[in-house]
Design an enzyme around this catalytic site. Structure first.
Site, PDB file in Angstrom:
ATOM      1  N   LYS A  66       0.805  -1.302  -0.062  1.00 39.75           N
ATOM      2  CA  LYS A  66       0.024  -0.091  -0.128  1.00 39.75           C
ATOM      3  C   LYS A  66       0.941   1.308   0.068  1.00 39.75           C
ATOM      4  O   LYS A  66       0.653   2.027  -0.806  1.00 39.75           O
ATOM      5  CB  LYS A  66      -1.085  -0.077   1.101  1.00 39.75           C
ATOM      6  CG  LYS A  66      -0.640  -0.268   2.444  1.00 39.75           C
ATOM      7  CD  LYS A  66      -1.512  -0.429   3.450  1.00 39.75           C
ATOM      8  CE  LYS A  66      -0.974  -0.983   4.972  1.00 39.75           C
ATOM      9  NZ  LYS A  66      -1.837  -1.570   5.811  1.00 39.75           N
ATOM     10  N   LYS A 137      16.821   8.907   6.504  1.00 42.54           N
ATOM     11  CA  LYS A 137      18.026   9.268   5.919  1.00 42.54           C
ATOM     12  C   LYS A 137      17.954  10.785   5.274  1.00 42.54           C
ATOM     13  O   LYS A 137      18.921  11.460   5.368  1.00 42.54           O
ATOM     14  CB  LYS A 137      17.929   8.214   4.642  1.00 42.54           C
ATOM     15  CG  LYS A 137      18.931   8.522   3.549  1.00 42.54           C
ATOM     16  CD  LYS A 137      19.178   7.548   2.378  1.00 42.54           C
ATOM     17  CE  LYS A 137      20.190   8.061   1.379  1.00 42.54           C
ATOM     18  NZ  LYS A 137      20.213   6.855   0.440  1.00 42.54           N
ATOM     19  N   HIS A 271      28.859  -8.737  47.283  1.00 41.00           N
ATOM     20  CA  HIS A 271      29.754  -8.647  46.042  1.00 41.00           C
ATOM     21  C   HIS A 271      29.594  -9.875  45.050  1.00 41.00           C
ATOM     22  O   HIS A 271      30.554 -10.342  44.466  1.00 41.00           O
ATOM     23  CB  HIS A 271      31.268  -8.355  46.546  1.00 41.00           C
ATOM     24  CG  HIS A 271      31.427  -7.324  47.476  1.00 41.00           C
ATOM     25  ND1 HIS A 271      31.011  -5.936  47.063  1.00 41.00           N
ATOM     26  CD2 HIS A 271      31.993  -6.999  48.467  1.00 41.00           C
ATOM     27  CE1 HIS A 271      31.497  -5.343  48.069  1.00 41.00           C
ATOM     28  NE2 HIS A 271      31.983  -5.773  48.960  1.00 41.00           N
TER      29      HIS A 271
END
Length: 510
Positions: A66, A137, A271
């Site tokens: 489309k 772009k 830790h």
């Protein structure tokens, strides 16, 4: 400045459309659209040209084609100041399209909601990403909007500039657009890698959404953020913002918690290393047993419970300083008690699930990838190699210790008694040193009289390690097979009346 005269809108997510349309109407911007978006715009009583009328070409192939039309893409991609482009547009009776507002077919949502391959394929958007890439772009002349999150900023920009956008804004939106198409393509790429069982393709694409920008990384001079490809599924109920180190410890704690039997496990982490783990049915007993393994290291640590915390346990937890408490929910009384400490982070991890995701480590642009060590241990994975055989309770303890051991940084040694750790030696270059650390902690904090078992994440290269453990009172050892001295170690075990079990798998964790 770039004046907007014509916009093309194509949306899967049609939220917050009316304020956007009001803004476009205010500046007499003509709208082109198609399909469901065209119907939504008309339903809101705004003027709109259908794509097929604009291109004089019908939608075909069930809507697959489309917007893939030269009139649309020429209108987006032409350089407004290029004379030849102007001439070609005029020759073909094409018009500029100055604004693209597009979000894609919900491929990510489709993956979550179905395994039907045909439905998944039909939700791969082609026209949307093509238009977005074209507009991004040509950002010098075209504005591109790819998310409902950008609508407010776009409306402010166009109002500020009386129907125009600045090059700075268009460049920023172009950045977002290329990020969006890259993320979308990564989802598709990874889906095809999965269905073709290609774990390590020639090009591996990673994509994730930002969850939070953290205050800093491991240290204050390091920048940090957390991203996730499928959400954290962690609900913070109280306390300060989580830090990089908090999150690292939380993931370590949850990985261990989820490996334990449901509704009876407590893990304490410091830790990223466990300093206490226990399996008990009663909550307070379970926590106290885990804490007893190393109460000094537990200070300022993280507690993870794979059950819903009650008020009785909450009172115990409040007796020492903790950074984070994780649970599969908190009852109302527990929340009231624990929230008294305003900085204590409370995490509901009831919806957190471990999956077969990759473990990633990066160095100077190189990326190491492996799947996580989530092997579920089964009886056939272990072989009793000593003459003396373990009782069922000893074997259960050995497998418990071995499971914990695989989450301890190598070289790793875990001592256990009665389904609780009693000594953990972690992260040492020498396995012998890890043995000594585990023994020292046991003697300092717990020191049980009998039935002490030991687990090693890899084989003992020499007899000295297992000898040190036996001398400390260990009666049973579990370790991976594979040493050239396995026979010597079996011989030592038989000579000392020690139970020895070999695993088929090694479990380093660096």
């Amino acid at each position: 400045m770039s004046k907007i005269k014509k916009a093309l809108i194509s949306l899967s997510d049609k939220q917050n459309l009316k304020p956007l349309l009001n803004c476009l109407k205010k500046y007499n911007i003509q709208i082109i659209s198609s399909g469901g978006t065209f119907k939504a715009i008309k339903k809101l009583k705004f003027k709109c040209i259908e794509v097929s009328d604009f291109t004089n070409s019908p939608e075909i192939l069930d809507g697959r084609v489309k917007t893939l039309h030269p009139k649309i893409h020429a209108g987006i991609l032409n350089k407004r100041k290029n004379k030849r482009h102007k001439q070609e547009l005029k020759k073909n009776s094409f018009e500029n399209i100055d604004l693209i507002i597009v979000n894609f077919y919900p491929f990510e949502e489709t993956l979550k909601n179905t395994k039907n391959h045909n439905k998944i394929i039909e939700n791969i958007d082609v026209g949307g990403p093509t238009m977005v890439r074209a507009a991004a772009k040509n950002y010098n002349d075209v504005t591109v909007i790819t998310s409902t999150d950008q609508y407010e900023e776009f409306i402010n920009e166009i109002n500020l500039n009386k129907g125009s956008t600045t090059i700075e804004f268009r460049k920023k939106m172009s950045k977002h657009a290329f990020t969006e198409t890259a993320h979308y393509d990564s989802l598709i790429s990874n889906y095809f890698n999965k269905i073709t069982n290609d774990r390590f393709p020639k090009r591996k694409v990673f994509s994730a959404n930002i969850i939070d920008k953290l205050r800093y990384g491991e240290n204050p001079h390091q920048m940090s953020a957390i991203y996730s490809s499928n959400g954290l599924n962690l609900n913070q109920l109280s306390g300060k913002q989580l830090s990089y180190n908090n999150l690292n410890d939380i993931f370590a704690a949850l990985t261990i918690s989820k490996s334990l039997p449901n509704n009876c496990g407590v893990v304490i982490v410091k830790h990223a290393n466990p300093c206490g783990v226990s399996i008990k049915k009663e909550q307070v007993e379970c926590y106290k047993s885990a804490l007893a393994s190393d109460p000094i290291s537990a200070f300022g640590g993280i507690v993870s419970c794979n059950f819903k915390i009650n008020s009785k346990l909450a009172l115990e937890l409040n007796k020492i300083f903790l950074e984070v408490i994780i649970a599969n929910g908190f009852d109302a009384g527990a929340l009231k008690i624990l929230k008294k400490r305003k900085n204590l982070r409370l995490i509901d991890a009831d919806q957190f699930k471990l999956n077969e995701s990759y473990k990633i480590n990066s160095h100077n642009g190189a990326i190491l990838i492996q799947n996580e060590d989530l092997v579920q241990f089964k009886p056939r994975d272990f072989k009793i190699v000593s003459k003396l055989k373990p009782s069922s309770s000893q074997m259960k303890n050995l497998i418990f210790a071995f499971n914990v051991c695989r989450y301890v940084k190598s070289n790793a040694i875990v001592l256990a008694h009665n389904n609780s750790t009693v000594g953990i030696g972690s992260g040492q270059p020498s396995r012998l040193d890890s043995c000594q650390i585990a023994i020292n902690k046991m003697r300092k904090f717990v020191n049980p009289d009998e039935d002490i078992v030991a687990a090693s994440d890899a084989f003992f290269p020499f007899v000295d390690g297992i000898e040190k453990l036996v001398q400390s009172g260990v009666s049973a050892v579990i370790q991976p097979a594979g040493s050239i001295r396995d026979k010597e170690i079996i011989k030592f075990a038989n000579e000392t009346g020690t139970i020895l079990v070999f695993s088929k798998t090694r479990h380093f964790r660096h």
